[in-house]
Design an enzyme around this catalytic site. Structure first.
Site, short mmCIF file in Angstrom:
data_model
loop_
_atom_site.label_atom_id
_atom_site.label_comp_id
_atom_site.label_asym_id
_atom_site.label_seq_id
_atom_site.Cartn_x
_atom_site.Cartn_y
_atom_site.Cartn_z
CE LYS A 1 -1.91 47.22 49.44
NZ LYS A 1 -3.29 46.71 49.55
CE LYS B 1 -12.26 45.36 52.94
NZ LYS B 1 -12.36 46.51 53.81
CD GLU C 1 2.97 43.31 49.26
OE1 GLU C 1 1.89 43.40 48.62
OE2 GLU C 1 3.47 44.28 49.87
NE ARG D 1 -6.70 50.63 60.08
CZ ARG D 1 -6.95 51.08 58.86
NH1 ARG D 1 -6.60 50.36 57.80
NH2 ARG D 1 -7.55 52.24 58.67
CD GLU E 1 -3.16 49.94 57.16
OE1 GLU E 1 -2.05 49.55 56.78
OE2 GLU E 1 -4.19 49.25 57.06
CG HIS F 1 17.51 42.65 79.34
ND1 HIS F 1 18.35 42.83 80.41
CD2 HIS F 1 16.42 41.98 79.82
CE1 HIS F 1 17.82 42.26 81.49
NE2 HIS F 1 16.64 41.76 81.16
O1 F6P Z 1 -1.43 47.63 54.10
C1 F6P Z 1 -2.48 48.17 53.36
C2 F6P Z 1 -3.58 47.23 53.28
O2 F6P Z 1 -4.52 47.76 52.42
C3 F6P Z 1 -4.17 46.92 54.65
O3 F6P Z 1 -5.15 47.78 55.05
C4 F6P Z 1 -4.61 45.51 54.48
O4 F6P Z 1 -4.77 44.93 55.72
C5 F6P Z 1 -3.47 44.94 53.66
O5 F6P Z 1 -3.13 45.97 52.77
C6 F6P Z 1 -3.78 43.68 52.93
O6 F6P Z 1 -4.83 43.86 52.02
P1 F6P Z 1 -5.66 42.64 51.47
O7 F6P Z 1 -6.27 41.92 52.62
O8 F6P Z 1 -6.68 43.25 50.56
O9 F6P Z 1 -4.72 41.74 50.72
#
Ligand code: F6P
Length: 546
Positions: A511, A206, A212, A267, A352, A383
């Protein structure tokens, strides 16, 4: 807003709890042969049996009063009408617009958002079909059959869960992969399996700033460029984002970008361009069926009265346990292998959204908000952690989900699966008294001493609540309904707790802190002040890595 005492219905529930807490569900069943019928509700092919909960008519009435006192109906309208209900970020919350099926406008800041949504859906349709038909090929002209989604959180969990849930609908020659974790292993393990000439990378983010995702995308880009050269990038990389300038900066052609908007929370985004991998895997028509299923649930949520509103009922039951019984955990067990990622998806959706402790009036809350959620696919988890559900000291309310018909009706597998889910909810509710255990032990031929020694271990307190959700078959439409049902449940709980279910500042802190420590680990910054634990861990790991 409200301390507990300020709401009449809350006080009523408090006193009902006092009188009701020792009531056994099995006595309620014995006293009312219509109990199951009374507490079962069906919407299209989704049936919710909530009779195995610690409730009666008075409690349900008080819970619905609580929903009225908190103006749940008004807040539902506010969401659907594009009001900026995400107060802390000053944003509308319109994932429902992404699956809106009618030809009517939905406004944000006076502008109808539907034309743009339809335009992007059209582009998703064209692109996913082009990939599936081999019209959009890789750089060397080969069909793209390995689809790799690079994203994390909402940009991974929704698409991953839904793609897996709809595996029976996948095109036969397409394989889907998901890279989310920054751990290099996530990248390495996928790149070992795919061939650059036939691989499409979907960079889903987004914000397009998530470390990451960008690091994983850079690694995959380098891998591709090493194999096919820089010119191949535009045939093998697309971006799904709200952030055009960052997409361009990263080196993805804006023509290869599929847009969504800040009124779609991460989300809540699998219905947007973030669902591209779903559309490629199962075909746009099936993706659209999923949107239609979600839309059907939206309409039910927006129009059914509170007493007949499935997400509202689920939300209120959760509130009853969380805020009156003091049970702050909750479990979702889909008895369907294809739904194995649903609990992880719901963890983000629920925790979240409602893991908050400041109210919408900017005050610390003095009551429990979102519970901890866990789960896994049945029967596997029977289990692993079911022992605790049956005999542990912690009560854990459960949602059981079961399709009546499997995509794989092999022998009597589905019958055994169904027997298991029903047996579990029955056992949790009914339990086994010591007297029943004694009888059973005696019948099995145990001596008097053995019976005495074992009877307590073999008894179950029971009275453990669960909902059972039965769907006909897990098709795209039903999946859409199911997911939308949980989205709305979470919203209703947020409304009752008076919190903003649509921000996530807690995650954002992590983050930022990671970015502070990174230069120290990389050896480009020294002597940054931390607590002594963090400092010594940094030094210890650096020493080993040398
Ligand atoms: O985990 C925190 C968050 O901001 C989530 O709300 C979101 O889904 C995720 O990081 C990934 O963010 P982005 O889509 O901006 O990479």
């Amino acid at each position: 807003m409200f301390g507990r005492s300020k709401l009449k219905s809350w006080n009523k529930l408090d006193s009902l709890y006092g009188r009701f807490k020792k009531t056994q569900m099995k006595d309620l069943f014995a006293a009312d042969e219509k109990r199951a019928e009374k507490y079962t509700i069906q919407f299209e092919n989704l049936l919710l049996d909530y009779s195995k909960n610690r409730i009666d008519d008075k409690i349900m009435a008080a819970l619905f009063d609580l929903a009225r006192e908190r103006d749940v109906s008004g807040r539902i309208k506010a969401m659907f009408s594009g009001e900026k209900i995400n107060k802390t970020e000053n944003r509308a919350v319109l994932h429902v617009a992404l699956r809106h099926q009618e030809n009517t406008p939905i406004y944000v800041d006076g502008r109808d958002v539907m034309p743009k949504i339809r335009e992007v859906l059209g582009r998703i349709k064209d692109f996913s079909e082009a990939v599936r038909l081999g019209k959009f090929t890789g750089y060397t002209g080969k069909k793209l059959t390995n689809i790799v989604n690079i994203g994390i959180g909402g940009s991974d969990l929704g698409p991953c869960m839904a793609t897996e849930a709809l595996r029976p609908y996948w095109a036969k020659d397409i394989k889907c992969y998901f890279i989310s974790n920054i751990d290099g292993t996530a990248c390495a393990e996928v790149l070992h399996k795919v061939d650059p000439e036939t691989t499409l990378f979907i960079v889903a983010s987004k914000t397009f700033t998530t470390i990451e995702t960008l690091t994983n995308a850079r690694t995959c880009r380098k891998w591709l460029v090493d194999a096919l050269g820089e010119h191949a990038v535009s045939k093998h990389f697309i971006a799904l984002s709200t952030n055009k300038s960052e997409v361009e900066k990263f080196g993805i052609n804006p023509d290869n970008m599929f847009e969504f908007w800040d009124f779609v929370g991460g989300r809540y985004s699998m219905w947007s361009a973030i669902g591209m991998i779903i559309a490629i895997a199962v075909g746009y028509e099936n993706f659209e069926r999923m949107l239609q299923g979600a839309n059907a649930m939206d309409k039910h949520f927006a129009t059914a009265d509170l007493e007949h509103n499935i997400p509202v009922i689920l939300a209120l039951l959760g509130i009853w346990y969380n805020n009156f019984y003091g049970i702050h955990r909750y479990c979702v067990i889909p008895y369907d292998q294809y739904l194995k990622y649903l609990p992880s998806y719901l963890q983000q959706l629920d925790m979240e959204s409602n893991g908050k402790s400041v109210s919408l009036d900017n005050k610390p809350v003095n009551y429990a908000t979102g519970p901890a959620l866990f789960g896994g696919a049945g029967t596997d988890v029977q289990h692993s952690f079911f022992q605790l559900l049956h005999q542990g000291t912690e009560i854990v309310p459960v949602d059981f989900i079961i399709p009546a018909i499997s995509h794989n009706e092999i022998g009597n597998h589905q019958q055994i699966l169904i027997s298991n889910v029903l047996a579990q909810s029955e056992a949790l509710m009914h339990g086994k008294t010591v007297a029943e255990a004694v009888l059973e032990l005696e019948k099995s031929g145990k001596s008097k001493e053995e019976v005495e020694a074992l009877k307590k271990y073999k008894s179950f307190s029971g009275n453990r609540p669960s909902n059972t959700i039965v769907v006909k078959k897990l098709d795209p439409y039903t999946l859409g309904m199911l997911v939308a049902m949980y989205e709305h449940k979470v919203y209703v709980q947020g409304v009752i707790w008076n919190i903003n279910s649509f921000d996530q500042f807690g995650v954002e802190l992590g983050k930022k802190l990671a970015l502070n420590i990174l230069p120290e680990i990389e050896g480009t910054a020294f002597g940054v002040e931390h607590d002594s634990s963090t400092t010594s861990l940094i030094n210890y790991i650096k020493k080993i890595r040398k």
